[in-house]
Design an enzyme around this catalytic site. Sequence first.
Site, mmCIF file in Angstrom:
data_model
loop_
_atom_site.group_PDB
_atom_site.id
_atom_site.type_symbol
_atom_site.label_atom_id
_atom_site.label_comp_id
_atom_site.label_asym_id
_atom_site.label_seq_id
_atom_site.Cartn_x
_atom_site.Cartn_y
_atom_site.Cartn_z
ATOM 1 N N ASP A 49 -7.364 -51.443 44.808
ATOM 2 C CA ASP A 49 -6.859 -51.201 44.876
ATOM 3 C C ASP A 49 -6.154 -51.464 46.627
ATOM 4 O OD1 ASP A 49 -6.942 -48.621 46.310
ATOM 5 O OD2 ASP A 49 -6.554 -47.469 44.733
ATOM 6 N N ASP A 88 -12.029 -51.155 41.364
ATOM 7 C CA ASP A 88 -10.966 -49.601 41.990
ATOM 8 C C ASP A 88 -10.086 -49.672 40.430
ATOM 9 O OD1 ASP A 88 -10.824 -47.795 43.569
ATOM 10 O OD2 ASP A 88 -9.956 -48.613 45.305
ATOM 11 N N LYS A 118 -14.909 -47.723 40.853
ATOM 12 C CA LYS A 118 -14.107 -46.261 41.680
ATOM 13 C C LYS A 118 -12.914 -45.477 40.794
ATOM 14 C CE LYS A 118 -12.533 -46.976 45.684
ATOM 15 N NZ LYS A 118 -11.537 -46.413 45.959
ATOM 16 N N GLU A 120 -10.901 -42.466 43.115
ATOM 17 C CA GLU A 120 -10.631 -41.009 43.379
ATOM 18 C C GLU A 120 -10.530 -39.637 42.869
ATOM 19 O OE1 GLU A 120 -7.080 -42.470 46.165
ATOM 20 O OE2 GLU A 120 -7.863 -44.099 45.807
ATOM 21 N N GLU A 187 -14.226 -41.374 52.415
ATOM 22 C CA GLU A 187 -13.074 -42.021 53.805
ATOM 23 C C GLU A 187 -12.955 -40.844 54.661
ATOM 24 O OE1 GLU A 187 -10.423 -44.567 51.662
ATOM 25 O OE2 GLU A 187 -9.078 -44.855 53.329
HETATM 26 O O1 KIV Z 1 -9.218 -49.484 47.753
HETATM 27 C C1 KIV Z 1 -10.134 -49.834 48.477
HETATM 28 O O2 KIV Z 1 -9.976 -50.764 49.439
HETATM 29 C C2 KIV Z 1 -10.855 -48.701 49.490
HETATM 30 C C3 KIV Z 1 -11.831 -48.581 50.312
HETATM 31 C C4 KIV Z 1 -10.978 -48.432 51.141
HETATM 32 C C5 KIV Z 1 -13.253 -47.489 50.145
HETATM 33 O O3 KIV Z 1 -10.799 -47.647 48.477
#
Ligand code: KIV
Length: 288
Positions: A49, A88, A118, A120, A187
């Site tokens: 994202d 994401d 993914k 968070e 991160e």
């Molecule tokens: O959105 C993204 O690119 C990420 C990476 C930095 C892991 O979450």
Amino acid sequence: MSTTQRKVTIQTLFERKASAERITAITAYDYPTALLVDGAGVDMILVGDSLGNVILGYENTLPVTMDEMVHHVKAVRRGVKRALLVADMPFMSYQASVEDAVRNAGRFVKECGAEAVKVEGAGGIVSIVRAIVDSGIPVLGHIGFTPQWILQLGGPKVRGRRAKEAAELISAAIELERAGCFGVVLECVPAKLSKVITERLSIPTIGIGSGADCDGQILVFHDLVGLLPTKTPKHAKRYLSAYELMDEAVKSYIAEVKDGLFPTVEHSFEIDDEVIVEALREVELSNL
Ligand code: KIV
């Protein structure tokens, strides 16, 4: 197929952790970048994202929508053959309810061909991770600095420098592993803490700004190749100054067009003079 050509699955990543072979990951947001990074042999491609910042020009990732992500994941899918493709989940596509989370994760798999998603955070997110995993979709966790939590965090920062926060991160990583994540992005976590987390987990850690002892590394493509004129973040290494090179190319094109140096015959298509004469005659006749 050799090891480098073999399709990467989440099992490949577990094997990598077991054999201490580093995992490589890069973000991509479009077809040409997907072709490039997949062809170069990266293991995992994340349609992050972060496209909110580096593609769409938003100030942060909060405005990114599911529809924007779907559009980009589809484009990347067309360019990826070997790498594991992870989508994401954008802000508010999974936080409000388990139903939203499973439905939106399902969109990435069914409509876009993503192989994992993914999310968070930990804590309240853990039950959501479990529900997505239970629906058959692999989930990559993400802790440390989590950009979707920027309003609470107050800005980008290293996380886990104090004992309480470090303990929270260790527990969060363990919770995510127990909930069924196949890996966790760390991160901006101090290197020594990332090492501890990596040693405690049986799933791979993928670091960004988190030192060399993670099981793998990920970089944002635009940081890696210097595709934006803005400063590269401290944790990223710029391997190329693409913006400057492209700027030179565009300025050369503008100058050559103005000076009549482009296009030359090499970039033009020929036609016999007689064909032109005949065409003009036809035009004149039809105008009579
Ligand atoms: O959105 C993204 O690119 C990420 C990476 C930095 C892991 O979450």
